[in-house]
Design a protein around this motif. Sequence first.
Motif, PDB file in Angstrom:
ATOM      1  N   LYS A   1      32.094  45.848  40.075  1.00 45.89           N
ATOM      2  CA  LYS A   1      32.883  46.770  39.091  1.00 45.89           C
ATOM      3  C   LYS A   1      33.752  45.830  38.353  1.00 45.89           C
ATOM      4  O   LYS A   1      33.620  46.447  37.056  1.00 45.89           O
ATOM      5  N   LEU A   2      34.175  44.864  38.558  1.00 48.94           N
ATOM      6  CA  LEU A   2      35.084  44.237  37.416  1.00 48.94           C
ATOM      7  C   LEU A   2      35.136  42.948  37.946  1.00 48.94           C
ATOM      8  O   LEU A   2      35.856  42.593  39.191  1.00 48.94           O
ATOM      9  N   ASP A   3      34.713  41.763  37.467  1.00 52.08           N
ATOM     10  CA  ASP A   3      34.789  40.410  37.801  1.00 52.08           C
ATOM     11  C   ASP A   3      36.088  39.879  37.936  1.00 52.08           C
ATOM     12  O   ASP A   3      37.128  40.477  37.321  1.00 52.08           O
ATOM     13  N   GLY A   4      36.238  38.658  38.470  1.00 50.34           N
ATOM     14  CA  GLY A   4      37.760  38.044  38.603  1.00 50.34           C
ATOM     15  C   GLY A   4      38.183  37.777  37.579  1.00 50.34           C
ATOM     16  O   GLY A   4      39.308  37.653  37.336  1.00 50.34           O
ATOM     17  N   TYR A   5      37.320  37.304  36.414  1.00 53.19           N
ATOM     18  CA  TYR A   5      37.896  37.023  35.029  1.00 53.19           C
ATOM     19  C   TYR A   5      38.612  38.355  34.427  1.00 53.19           C
ATOM     20  O   TYR A   5      39.748  38.282  33.998  1.00 53.19           O
ATOM     21  N   GLY A   6      38.180  39.295  34.693  1.00 57.42           N
ATOM     22  CA  GLY A   6      38.641  40.702  34.135  1.00 57.42           C
ATOM     23  C   GLY A   6      39.806  40.876  34.801  1.00 57.42           C
ATOM     24  O   GLY A   6      40.720  41.461  34.175  1.00 57.42           O
ATOM     25  N   VAL A   7      39.835  40.686  36.143  1.00 57.37           N
ATOM     26  CA  VAL A   7      41.028  41.199  36.829  1.00 57.37           C
ATOM     27  C   VAL A   7      42.204  40.222  36.605  1.00 57.37           C
ATOM     28  O   VAL A   7      43.337  40.675  36.324  1.00 57.37           O
ATOM     29  N   CYS A   8      41.748  38.905  36.469  1.00 53.86           N
ATOM     30  CA  CYS A   8      42.929  37.966  36.137  1.00 53.86           C
ATOM     31  C   CYS A   8      43.570  38.267  34.775  1.00 53.86           C
ATOM     32  O   CYS A   8      44.637  38.304  34.462  1.00 53.86           O
TER      33      CYS A   8
ATOM     34  N   LYS B   1      56.392  36.711  52.552  1.00 50.68           N
ATOM     35  CA  LYS B   1      55.469  36.553  51.572  1.00 50.68           C
ATOM     36  C   LYS B   1      54.286  37.335  51.480  1.00 50.68           C
ATOM     37  O   LYS B   1      53.487  37.116  52.503  1.00 50.68           O
ATOM     38  N   LYS B   2      53.764  37.975  50.381  1.00 44.75           N
ATOM     39  CA  LYS B   2      52.434  38.945  50.586  1.00 44.75           C
ATOM     40  C   LYS B   2      51.281  38.243  49.680  1.00 44.75           C
ATOM     41  O   LYS B   2      51.610  37.792  48.639  1.00 44.75           O
ATOM     42  N   ILE B   3      50.447  38.292  50.503  1.00 45.57           N
ATOM     43  CA  ILE B   3      48.939  37.532  49.534  1.00 45.57           C
ATOM     44  C   ILE B   3      47.875  38.610  49.587  1.00 45.57           C
ATOM     45  O   ILE B   3      47.764  39.378  50.593  1.00 45.57           O
ATOM     46  N   LEU B   4      47.491  38.609  48.266  1.00 38.90           N
ATOM     47  CA  LEU B   4      46.304  39.598  48.164  1.00 38.90           C
ATOM     48  C   LEU B   4      45.016  38.555  48.031  1.00 38.90           C
ATOM     49  O   LEU B   4      45.121  37.655  47.144  1.00 38.90           O
ATOM     50  N   ILE B   5      44.043  39.337  48.900  1.00 42.69           N
ATOM     51  CA  ILE B   5      42.727  38.584  48.879  1.00 42.69           C
ATOM     52  C   ILE B   5      41.779  39.119  48.271  1.00 42.69           C
ATOM     53  O   ILE B   5      41.540  40.489  48.732  1.00 42.69           O
ATOM     54  N   VAL B   6      40.978  38.839  47.353  1.00 40.94           N
ATOM     55  CA  VAL B   6      39.874  39.591  46.763  1.00 40.94           C
ATOM     56  C   VAL B   6      38.513  39.057  46.727  1.00 40.94           C
ATOM     57  O   VAL B   6      38.519  37.866  46.263  1.00 40.94           O
TER      58      VAL B   6
ATOM     59  N   ALA C   1      37.769  44.398  47.851  1.00 34.42           N
ATOM     60  CA  ALA C   1      36.576  44.028  48.075  1.00 34.42           C
ATOM     61  C   ALA C   1      35.868  44.065  46.630  1.00 34.42           C
ATOM     62  O   ALA C   1      34.726  43.592  46.500  1.00 34.42           O
ATOM     63  N   ASP C   2      36.415  44.595  45.844  1.00 41.16           N
ATOM     64  CA  ASP C   2      35.963  44.649  44.231  1.00 41.16           C
ATOM     65  C   ASP C   2      37.224  44.520  43.338  1.00 41.16           C
ATOM     66  O   ASP C   2      38.249  44.764  43.467  1.00 41.16           O
ATOM     67  N   GLY C   3      36.716  44.367  42.016  1.00 37.76           N
ATOM     68  CA  GLY C   3      37.663  44.228  40.993  1.00 37.76           C
ATOM     69  C   GLY C   3      38.696  45.299  40.834  1.00 37.76           C
ATOM     70  O   GLY C   3      39.915  45.446  40.605  1.00 37.76           O
TER      71      GLY C   3
ATOM     72  N   VAL D   1      44.495  35.663  45.681  1.00 37.20           N
ATOM     73  CA  VAL D   1      43.592  34.708  45.767  1.00 37.20           C
ATOM     74  C   VAL D   1      42.355  35.539  45.410  1.00 37.20           C
ATOM     75  O   VAL D   1      41.939  36.556  45.870  1.00 37.20           O
ATOM     76  N   LEU D   2      41.437  35.085  44.393  1.00 33.97           N
ATOM     77  CA  LEU D   2      40.797  35.957  43.506  1.00 33.97           C
ATOM     78  C   LEU D   2      39.325  35.309  43.420  1.00 33.97           C
ATOM     79  O   LEU D   2      39.382  34.344  42.579  1.00 33.97           O
ATOM     80  N   ASP D   3      38.343  35.765  43.993  1.00 34.65           N
ATOM     81  CA  ASP D   3      36.831  35.563  43.855  1.00 34.65           C
ATOM     82  C   ASP D   3      36.363  35.821  42.638  1.00 34.65           C
ATOM     83  O   ASP D   3      36.789  36.721  41.762  1.00 34.65           O
ATOM     84  N   VAL D   4      35.557  34.895  41.774  1.00 30.89           N
ATOM     85  CA  VAL D   4      35.059  35.271  40.560  1.00 30.89           C
ATOM     86  C   VAL D   4      34.143  36.397  40.285  1.00 30.89           C
ATOM     87  O   VAL D   4      34.101  37.330  39.800  1.00 30.89           O
ATOM     88  N   MET D   5      33.109  36.190  41.401  1.00 33.22           N
ATOM     89  CA  MET D   5      31.878  37.014  41.457  1.00 33.22           C
ATOM     90  C   MET D   5      32.221  38.418  42.095  1.00 33.22           C
ATOM     91  O   MET D   5      32.145  38.374  43.355  1.00 33.22           O
ATOM     92  N   LEU D   6      32.703  39.336  41.265  1.00 29.06           N
ATOM     93  CA  LEU D   6      33.076  40.753  42.236  1.00 29.06           C
ATOM     94  C   LEU D   6      32.331  41.861  41.587  1.00 29.06           C
ATOM     95  O   LEU D   6      31.910  41.731  40.380  1.00 29.06           O
TER      96      LEU D   6
END
Length: 249
Positions: free
Chosen positions: A61-68, A6-11, A36-38, A54-59
């Motif tokens: 270049k592109l915030d977590g909402y945009g990434v999601c 299982k692979k996890i992406l930490i942002v 380290a950034d969106g 696992v996605l932080d909101v405050m990022l």
Amino acid sequence: MVNSGKKILIVDDEAVIRRILTTRLSMVGYQVVSAADGLEALQIFTAEAPDLVVLDVMLPKLDGYGVCQKVRETSEVPIIMLTALGDIADRVTGLKMGADDYIPKPFSPKELEARIEAILRRVGRSHPTELAENLTEEQALTIGTLRIDLPKRQVYLNDTRVRLTGMEFDLLKLLVNRSGESISRTEALEEIWGYSPRNGGDLRVVDVHISRLRSKLERDPKSPEYIHTDRGVGYFFRRLSDLSHAIGA
């Protein structure tokens, strides 16, 4: 190890958080990649095809909402959002964008591990003993124009595929399996997400997922045909015997 493969992406833009989570999750058997950034997150997501983000909101270049939002255009991969924002409304924004769950900062890495395990276990398994009467995992349930294909974990409306996340599908299946029975938000959170609410904010996870299901499945989400609110109690799927339905392979 039980989580091998299982692979996890930490942002997260904080290097110390990426390092701690990478170390801990690797120790329990996950493959871990990080960004380290969106914009980097989207590039790595495309290249690595992780099983969960696992996605932080405050990022930067592109915030977590945009990434999601971008991820949800093409994928139903589970997303857990990390947020330092104190307002419940801000946390709900991530859920409305398509996140499966959120954890407010500061958080316990152990709690995050438990959330990851619960979501991956839930999304990756079936429950033949919990299915509606006479329905097996090799069958599909047709309710009017709605068709639920259990083996493929897919839903169709008027023969058009409706994209559901894994948690949306499991919440829908829970409601359908117990059609006509009110299910409290606490029970749904414990059954689908695997943890008990610590405050009213946690229950918003269920509310937003119900809202997302209605927006995808109901002709008029404000006057639902399938998923109803039992005020003061919870939610229920209209009793199958009250709907035009058929069960077949």
